[in-house]
Design an enzyme around this catalytic site. Structure first.
Site, short mmCIF file in Angstrom:
data_model
loop_
_atom_site.label_atom_id
_atom_site.label_comp_id
_atom_site.label_asym_id
_atom_site.label_seq_id
_atom_site.Cartn_x
_atom_site.Cartn_y
_atom_site.Cartn_z
N TRP A 252 0.82 -1.22 0.00
CA TRP A 252 0.00 0.00 0.00
C TRP A 252 0.84 1.26 0.00
CZ3 TRP A 252 -4.46 -0.51 -1.97
CH2 TRP A 252 -5.22 -1.67 -1.76
N ASP B 91 -1.57 6.67 6.41
CA ASP B 91 -2.66 5.81 5.95
C ASP B 91 -2.92 4.79 7.06
OD1 ASP B 91 -4.24 3.83 4.86
OD2 ASP B 91 -2.93 3.37 3.18
N LYS C 242 -12.13 -1.79 6.37
CA LYS C 242 -11.33 -2.77 7.08
C LYS C 242 -11.81 -2.89 8.52
CE LYS C 242 -9.12 -2.64 3.27
NZ LYS C 242 -7.87 -2.02 2.89
#
Ligand code: PLP
Length: 362
Positions: free
Chosen positions: A103, A173, A197
């Site tokens: 990511w 993030d 999530k």
């Protein structure tokens, strides 16, 4: 498990708390006497405004968000933030990124479209199985921010200590760890998280941004929707927001507040992860894929001695009623995502299953 539900170890979208789903189900035909569901409701109605206001107020309470930070609900999920961050925060056109996995790599690739991206630390040399030392990084005087992916969902690492940014703004993030533990918001310039999530349905990100970072001097190419200012000035109601998502997330915020807040949630998460990591440490067949001190409490990648056996275990877990344990292809093996809403019993029964599998097959 009630309703024939399964222990879902998916990396996202992921499990939501059962009491929250029950409340949502009960309100789906008629929300609080409004005569309609939140799915059908005008985002300009006072009923929805109250849902939005409460969601923001509850999140502020949960995370203890200082007054000089804005909370924004923005569509486009996590991926849109890879672009919004550099578009909005690159003033000098220069930013530092720490590369710890899949990511952060995506964030880096996107940021390169907008400016000079310096990768000041990386764990690529060991397939992102650790978090590099970030105590003394080469950070230039004129960089606009330092960016991290605080919990790498695919690689299963997390920061135990935030990087020393040498006074520069830290952007994080937090998608796969959002609300999993207390967090000192004032340490960051901007925190963002895709909600699917650890909070609610996919399709939205929550952005927490220090007010002085919201600019009104952006280059004209930046689309209106992709300016933080647009969302801040309009209270996340510039256009029709993801009303349903805001409503579901709001329910989860209330649920967390009623269950001891983030301190209590962090304890539950640590307890849950310990069950799995203790097993992996004692097993001769399964091995954790991440350096011990950098292990994520949310995403646990692990491997067997071979690819063939990895696939056999994945199939066996699926047949036994555990879902989505296949690891990401870049890491291989298995991955158990054990977010906030995964009950401890889910992890305990998975471990019991893996133990007996090891006995029979290893
Ligand atoms: C899932 C995830 C994203 C991307 O989210 P989308 O909503 O699918 O765009 C970004 N960062 C991290 C750490 C993630 O886990």
């Amino acid at each position: 498990m009630k309703y024939g539900r399964t222990y879902n170890f998916s990396a996202g979208p992921a499990m939501m708390p059962e009491p929250v789903l029950e409340e949502i189900a009960a309100e789906v035909m008629n929300y609080h006497g409004s005569g309609m569901s939140v799915m059908e409701m005008s985002h300009r109605s006072s009923v929805f405004q109250q849902i939005l206001d409460e969601a923001e107020a509850d999140l502020r309470q949960l995370m203890n968000i200082p007054q000089n930070y804005k909370v924004l609900f923005i569509q486009g999920g996590g991926t849109v933030q890879f672009a919004m961050v550099p578009m909005n925060l690159m003033k000098n056109g220069k930013a530092c990124y720490i590369e710890t996995g899949a990511w952060s790599k995506k964030a880096i690739a996107e940021a390169k479209k907008y400016g000079d991206v310096q990768i000041i630390a990386s764990s690529a040399d060991k397939n992102f199985s650790y978090v590099p030392d970030c105590s003394d990084l080469p950070i230039d005087e004129d960089v606009d921010y330092v960016y991290i992916c605080e919990n790498e969902t695919i690689n299963g690492t997390t920061y135990r200590k935030l990087p020393n940014t040498k006074g520069k703004i830290l952007v994080s993030d937090q998608s796969s760890m959002f609300l999993s533990r207390p967090c000192n918001v004032a340490d960051y310039g901007l925190i963002w998280g895709g909600v699917q999530k650890n909070v609610g349905p996919a399709g939205m990100a929550i952005v927490i941004i220090r007010e002085d970072l919201i600019r009104d001097d952006l280059p004209s190419f930046v689309p209106t929707y992709l300016q933080y200012k647009t969302h801040a000035d309009n209270g996340s109601l510039y256009n029709t927001p993801n009303c349903w998502d805001i409503y579901c997330c709001g329910k989860v915020f209330k649920y967390l507040l009623a269950n001891g807040g983030l301190e209590a949630q962090a304890q539950r998460n640590e307890d849950k992860a310990k069950v799995l990591y203790d097993f992996l440490d004692s097993s001769k067949f399964f091995t954790g894929a991440v350096r011990t001190e950098d292990r994520s409490v949310m995403n646990v990648p692990f491997v067997t001695p071979s690819k063939e056996q990895d696939a056999e275990v994945v199939a066996a877990t699926k047949a036994a009623g555990f879902d989505n344990l296949k690891g990401h292809k870049s890491v291989g093996g298995l991955r158990a995502s054990i977010y906030n809403a995964m009950p401890k019993e889910g992890v305990e029964s998975l471990v019991a299953f893996l133990k007996s599998y090891e006995k029979e097959h290893a």
